[in-house]
Design a protein around this motif. Structure first.
Motif, PDB file in Angstrom:
ATOM      1  N   PRO A  72    -124.101 -34.005  17.534  1.00  0.00           N
ATOM      2  CA  PRO A  72    -125.821 -33.493  17.275  1.00  0.00           C
ATOM      3  C   PRO A  72    -126.426 -34.115  15.933  1.00  0.00           C
ATOM      4  O   PRO A  72    -126.978 -33.890  15.430  1.00  0.00           O
ATOM      5  N   PRO A 109    -128.228 -33.239  21.409  1.00  0.00           N
ATOM      6  CA  PRO A 109    -127.580 -31.954  21.222  1.00  0.00           C
ATOM      7  C   PRO A 109    -128.191 -31.596  20.304  1.00  0.00           C
ATOM      8  O   PRO A 109    -128.147 -30.055  19.811  1.00  0.00           O
ATOM      9  N   THR A 155    -129.269 -28.136  19.812  1.00  0.00           N
ATOM     10  CA  THR A 155    -128.023 -27.250  18.366  1.00  0.00           C
ATOM     11  C   THR A 155    -129.917 -26.169  17.948  1.00  0.00           C
ATOM     12  O   THR A 155    -129.161 -24.812  17.161  1.00  0.00           O
ATOM     13  N   GLU A 180    -130.240 -22.450  16.697  1.00  0.00           N
ATOM     14  CA  GLU A 180    -130.107 -21.732  15.974  1.00  0.00           C
ATOM     15  C   GLU A 180    -132.198 -21.288  16.155  1.00  0.00           C
ATOM     16  O   GLU A 180    -132.348 -20.623  14.235  1.00  0.00           O
ATOM     17  N   TYR A 192    -122.917 -26.149  24.787  1.00  0.00           N
ATOM     18  CA  TYR A 192    -123.198 -26.131  23.387  1.00  0.00           C
ATOM     19  C   TYR A 192    -123.608 -24.601  23.104  1.00  0.00           C
ATOM     20  O   TYR A 192    -122.896 -23.929  22.434  1.00  0.00           O
ATOM     21  N   ARG A 222    -120.154 -22.866  20.333  1.00  0.00           N
ATOM     22  CA  ARG A 222    -120.584 -23.283  18.887  1.00  0.00           C
ATOM     23  C   ARG A 222    -119.500 -23.879  17.725  1.00  0.00           C
ATOM     24  O   ARG A 222    -119.534 -24.176  16.873  1.00  0.00           O
ATOM     25  N   TRP A 266    -119.424 -27.029  17.588  1.00  0.00           N
ATOM     26  CA  TRP A 266    -120.407 -28.060  17.205  1.00  0.00           C
ATOM     27  C   TRP A 266    -120.730 -27.062  14.995  1.00  0.00           C
ATOM     28  O   TRP A 266    -121.688 -28.547  14.788  1.00  0.00           O
ATOM     29  N   GLU A 267    -120.744 -26.201  15.420  1.00  0.00           N
ATOM     30  CA  GLU A 267    -121.473 -25.756  14.074  1.00  0.00           C
ATOM     31  C   GLU A 267    -120.600 -25.815  12.671  1.00  0.00           C
ATOM     32  O   GLU A 267    -121.533 -26.180  11.889  1.00  0.00           O
ATOM     33  N   ARG A 284    -122.484 -29.303  11.043  1.00  0.00           N
ATOM     34  CA  ARG A 284    -123.227 -28.921  10.434  1.00  0.00           C
ATOM     35  C   ARG A 284    -123.696 -29.865   8.757  1.00  0.00           C
ATOM     36  O   ARG A 284    -124.583 -30.223   8.539  1.00  0.00           O
ATOM     37  N   ASP A 344    -127.537 -34.126  10.528  1.00  0.00           N
ATOM     38  CA  ASP A 344    -129.071 -33.510  11.204  1.00  0.00           C
ATOM     39  C   ASP A 344    -130.204 -33.906  10.513  1.00  0.00           C
ATOM     40  O   ASP A 344    -130.847 -33.494  10.077  1.00  0.00           O
TER      41      ASP A 344
END
Length: 332
Positions: A188, A193, A197, A201, A311, A315, A318-319, A322, A327
């Motif tokens: 991401p 992505p 993402t 959120e 996605y 989660r 990819w979470e 972060r 990002d």
């Protein structure tokens, strides 16, 4: 067939590996795959989880610019599909040296090892960004290379290094240059992505400049099918462009993603444009269409919807990412 896949734990490389081992490419039905990957931030071991423990898959942790790791991985291979690369333009602006090491020195190390070990075919995966920004028209394979970012320059150099190994040593090198990829398992930091993402959120999406930079979009499944066609049926010393057939502005892409969430332009945050941001990429990919029968199968609207669902349903993949310093704005 024994295939060495560099960068095989990354976004595109892992999709290719899953396609080979999943029987999606009839020409590789009996293939054994060796993955060589440095497992940096974008190379994720879990991307290969569906085939963990499969006797057809061998994984080597190593860098493509490391001669010892490359030599160990190259022994006994029939073909190489070289995906491994530093690929994020923003990162190349911050640290171009890493891109030269991986993309240029790494390709040199791999190509020379492939020649030394008598590998049959070496497919070098590259990008449309090597052609630079086009005001009009589209770039075919004979278009001059005019890269503008440190990333694109490193990829153009790596293309020439690989092709020089063909011309000098007779190694069967085939180069592919693709348009912007999207799909599941993409780290991401790239625009699709990153924006998906952030929208999941409930956040805004950061769009560079006026958002009118134009890109052509290619689903990763279609890209990997194109690469396999080149591996099976391409010609030595040739370049093949692989396109998606859908060119649109980054703003139009953003509006499509917002629409999937029932969101409007109030969720767009316009941010300062990237240095040297190429305005327009456009590929002429008639060569691979006419010679090898390539056609993209994914419609962009369907592909973006399917990618967004992935996605939303994954989660846990990819979470945790972060926490990585990625990002950032994700235009390409």
């Amino acid at each position: 067939m024994r295939i060495l896949v560099t960068g095989g734990a990354g976004f595109i490389g892992s999709r290719y590996v899953r396609g080979v081992l999943g029987g999606e490419y009839p020409g590789a039905a009996d293939a054994q795959v060796t993955v060589l990957d440095a497992f940096t931030y974008a190379g994720r071991p879990e991307n290969l989880d569906p085939y963990r423990g499969d006797p057809r898959l061998r994984v080597i942790h190593g860098r493509v610019e490391d001669p010892e790791a490359v030599d160990r991985a190259m022994r006994g291979q029939d073909a190489v599909v070289h995906f491994a690369a530093e690929s994020h333009v923003d990162r190349s602006i911050a640290d171009g040296a890493a891109f030269v090491r991986t993309n240029v020195q790494g390709t040199q190390t791999l190509a020379e090892a492939a020649h030394r070990h008598g590998v049959g075919v070496f497919v070098h995966v590259s990008t449309d960004e090597t052609y630079g920004s086009l005001a009009t028209g589209s770039a075919d394979e004979d278009h001059p290379l005019r890269p503008n970012s440190p990333y694109a320059a490193s990829k153009a150099a790596s293309d020439l290094v690989a092709l020089a190994c063909h011309r000098t040593h007779g190694l069967d090198v085939r180069v592919t240059r693709c348009t912007n990829n999207y799909g599941p398992y993409q780290f991401p930091e790239k625009i699709v992505p990153l924006f998906v993402t952030r929208l999941l959120e409930g956040r805004s999406v950061p769009l560079y400049g006026d958002g009118l930079n134009i890109r052509d979009w290619l689903h990763v499944d279609d890209h990997c099918r194109g690469v396999q066609l080149v591996l099976e049926h391409g010609r030595a010393g040739e370049v093949y462009n692989i396109g998606g057939g859908t060119g649109l502005t980054n703003l139009a892409l953003t509006e499509r993603l917002l629409g999937l969430f029932g969101a409007g332009p109030e969720r767009i945050e316009y941010v300062e444009d990237r240095k040297g941001h190429d305005r327009r990429y456009a590929l002429d990919w008639s060569k691979i269409r006419d010679e090898l029968g390539y056609r993209p199968r994914w419609d962009l609207a369907e592909g973006l919807a399917a990618t967004t669902r992935w996605y939303a349903e994954n989660r846990s993949w990819w979470e945790p990412l972060r926490s990585a310093p990625a990002d950032t704005v994700g235009a390409s």
